[in-house]
Design a protein around this motif. Structure first.
Motif, mmCIF file in Angstrom:
data_model
loop_
_atom_site.group_PDB
_atom_site.id
_atom_site.type_symbol
_atom_site.label_atom_id
_atom_site.label_comp_id
_atom_site.label_asym_id
_atom_site.label_seq_id
_atom_site.Cartn_x
_atom_site.Cartn_y
_atom_site.Cartn_z
ATOM 1 N N ALA A 39 10.062 -7.664 37.314
ATOM 2 C CA ALA A 39 11.477 -7.528 37.656
ATOM 3 C C ALA A 39 11.969 -8.726 38.464
ATOM 4 N N HIS A 40 11.076 -9.701 38.714
ATOM 5 C CA HIS A 40 11.390 -10.907 39.483
ATOM 6 C C HIS A 40 11.913 -10.551 40.867
ATOM 7 N N ASP A 74 12.000 -16.494 34.952
ATOM 8 C CA ASP A 74 13.236 -16.375 34.176
ATOM 9 C C ASP A 74 14.132 -17.600 34.389
ATOM 10 N N SER A 119 20.054 -4.373 39.704
ATOM 11 C CA SER A 119 19.055 -5.408 39.451
ATOM 12 C C SER A 119 18.539 -5.392 38.021
ATOM 13 N N TYR A 120 18.442 -4.203 37.416
ATOM 14 C CA TYR A 120 17.988 -4.135 36.025
ATOM 15 C C TYR A 120 19.017 -4.757 35.085
ATOM 16 N N ASP A 123 19.152 -8.640 35.588
ATOM 17 C CA ASP A 123 17.969 -9.294 35.026
ATOM 18 C C ASP A 123 17.957 -9.214 33.508
ATOM 19 N N ILE A 126 20.107 -12.033 32.470
ATOM 20 C CA ILE A 126 19.355 -13.277 32.614
ATOM 21 C C ILE A 126 18.397 -13.456 31.436
ATOM 22 N N HIS A 162 22.639 -15.928 37.123
ATOM 23 C CA HIS A 162 21.363 -16.142 37.808
ATOM 24 C C HIS A 162 21.557 -16.047 39.318
ATOM 25 N N GLY A 165 21.679 -12.574 40.339
ATOM 26 C CA GLY A 165 20.316 -12.040 40.362
ATOM 27 C C GLY A 165 19.657 -12.293 41.708
ATOM 28 N N LYS A 169 18.816 -9.332 44.813
ATOM 29 C CA LYS A 169 17.501 -9.136 45.430
ATOM 30 C C LYS A 169 17.603 -9.209 46.946
ATOM 31 N N GLN A 237 13.947 -4.761 31.121
ATOM 32 C CA GLN A 237 14.924 -4.405 32.144
ATOM 33 C C GLN A 237 15.796 -3.229 31.718
#
Length: 244
Positions: A39-40, A74, A119-120, A123, A126, A162, A165, A169, A237
């Protein structure tokens, strides 16, 4: 009709011929990775550190930003796609600057104004940015739709995503408001340093590859593998979104 048939045969040959490369690519990307890494997310140790510290910590946040970019597969895949067929440094500088402007803007504003995206979902977008660039590199838009998207605008726009993203986080880890602005700026500086380090490594590797006779023969395969990785990230994701 004949052109479409030839394209189909070419894709089939590329996929068969590049199957080993693709499997190796995915294996290196997935073996040993935890759910958080896929999930970075920021590493658990870094997460705890961010949540505990207060005040201005410029060096620490610069390091965290650089680490996040260098280990952000990613972001690196998208960067690889952007510079894949760029040969002149001035063109590389333009596109990398557009990407940096995009992700810096939304990362800083997103955290400062507490604007996060699931976040899902972010991502997954992305992941689609990687798919977009790989398709662009193999000339799919011109063949399929008869037009070429504005690559500079697309790089900037996907840079915004990005950046969201990154901001998502950071927001999830509830960074302290004490020293928020200088810490965010330091994190962003670290991200740019990490991007330059990663870009240098990518350029060195691809420069050697371009000198070989097999570059153009395998460039199509590499972009198919890159596109597949983007779809894999997108699917992962979306699955996480619906399951969670």
């Amino acid at each position: 009709m004949l052109s479409s048939l030839l394209d189909g045969c070419r894709i089939a040959r590329v996929v068969r011929g590049g199957s080993r490369l693709f499997l190796l690519f995915l294996t290196l990307g997935l073996v040993g990775l935890s759910t958080d890494v896929l999930a970075h997310a920021i590493a658990q140790g870094d997460k705890g550190y961010i949540q505990e510290i207060t005040g201005v910590n410029l060096i620490a946040f610069t390091y965290l930003g650089a680490k996040h970019m260098v280990t952000g597969y990613d972001h690196l895949l998208f960067l690889l796609g952007v510079i894949f067929f760029l040969y002149q440094m001035k063109h590389i500088a333009i596109y990398v600057s557009l990407f940096a402007l995009g992700h810096s803007t939304t990362m800083l504003l997103g955290v400062y104004f507490n604007v996060g995206i699931n976040s899902y979902i972010i991502d997954a977008i992305i992941g689609l940015s990687i798919v977009y660039k790989a398709l662009d590199n193999i000339g799919a838009y011109q063949r399929w739709f008869g037009f070429q998207p504005n690559t500079r605008a697309a790089t900037l726009i996907f840079g915004f995503f990005h950046g969201f993203g990154l901001s998502t986080k950071i927001i999830e880890y509830d960074i302290s408001p004490d020293g928020l602005v200088p810490n965010l700026l330091a994190f962003n500086v670290g991200v740019e340093i990490g991007q330059l380090i990663a870009l240098a490594m990518i350029l060195i590797a691809i420069s050697f590859w371009r000198k070989t006779d097999g570059f153009f023969r395998h460039a199509y395969t590499a972009n198919v593998a890159m596109m597949s990785a983007g779809f894999l990230l997108f699917g992962y994701q979306l699955t996480g979104y619906f399951v969670a």
